[in-house]
Design an enzyme around this catalytic site. Structure first.
Site, mmCIF file in Angstrom:
data_model
loop_
_atom_site.group_PDB
_atom_site.id
_atom_site.type_symbol
_atom_site.label_atom_id
_atom_site.label_comp_id
_atom_site.label_asym_id
_atom_site.label_seq_id
_atom_site.Cartn_x
_atom_site.Cartn_y
_atom_site.Cartn_z
ATOM 1 N N CYS A 110 0.818 -1.201 0.000
ATOM 2 C CA CYS A 110 0.000 0.000 0.000
ATOM 3 C C CYS A 110 0.863 1.267 0.000
ATOM 4 C CB CYS A 110 -0.971 -0.050 1.180
ATOM 5 S SG CYS A 110 -2.375 1.068 1.065
ATOM 6 N N HIS A 111 0.755 2.112 1.033
ATOM 7 C CA HIS A 111 1.569 3.330 1.134
ATOM 8 C C HIS A 111 2.933 3.070 1.774
ATOM 9 C CE1 HIS A 111 -2.502 4.984 0.628
ATOM 10 N NE2 HIS A 111 -1.935 6.084 0.192
#
Length: 219
Positions: free
Chosen positions: A137-138
């Site tokens: 994800c991030h």
């Protein structure tokens, strides 16, 4: 509140599979200690708990590392979820302490952890040691902060594409991508594939350093 290191209920980290099925899992990570590096708030809960469970089920020992002692707060997207106890702070850890690293996502978590000097130092040490890293994800933001992405190929949450390209990486839109020691995925929906490849990579141990693209080949 949930104890990370103990098999727990559905809201926690432990597996919900029947004991007979869990016992059949090959213990490929016996004796391996894996750091899960997070900020003290803003972690996407599934991206912490599902890889944690996969490491446990494979016989590994996960440890939660954060900038401050105490507890971390996870979220289900924007909704507050469980809290988990910190095992060690970023000031205390070194790459030699662990056999691998997992970087969960959550936009607030990933944005905050990349501002912690000791966290960035720790990630840089793990990268330099070519130890396995799982990132989702991030999570790749801190890899960019540690200047660890030049020449790499990985995936992430789509909004990071420009950031990762600016850090020297090639970005791909894939469920899971493996580049040397780095296993990357985009989002919670990718977690089954991510966890499978993560355990495989952690079991394999440190990767061979990549040949510098600008260096002459050995004769």
């Amino acid at each position: 509140m949930t104890r990370m290191g103990v098999i727990g209920p559905l809201t926690g980290v432990g597996s919900t599979e029947a004991p007979s099925r869990r016992s059949a899992v090959t213990k490929t990570l016996d004796g391996k200690r894996i750091a899960f590096l997070v900020a003290n708030e803003g972690i996407e809960q599934a991206e912490l708990t599902e890889p944690w469970r996969a490491v446990q089920d494979a016989g590994g020992t996960p440890e939660l590392v954060a900038p401050e002692a105490g507890r971390v707060r996870a979220f289900n997207h924007l909704d507050p979820a469980d809290t988990f106890p910190v095992d060690r702070t970023t000031r205390e850890v070194r790459a030699d302490d662990y056999d691998g690293l997992v970087l969960p996502g959550g936009v607030a978590n990933a944005d905050e952890i990349r501002t912690d000097h000791d966290a960035v130092r720790f990630v840089g040490e793990v990268v330099d040691a070519h130890k396995p890293i799982g990132v989702i994800c991030h999570g790749p933001w801190i890899l960019a902060e540690a200047e660890a992405l030049r020449g790499r190929t990985l995936t992430s949450w789509p909004s990071l594409e420009t950031d990762l390209r600016n850090a020297g990486a090639q970005w791909v839109d894939e469920e899971v991508h493996v580049d040397g020691e780095i296993v990357s995925s985009r989002k919670p929906d990718d977690l089954p594939a991510f966890c499978e490849k993560l355990v495989e990579r952690l079991a394999a141990g440190p990767a061979q350093p990549k040949q510098d693209a600008g260096a002459p080949l050995a004769v």
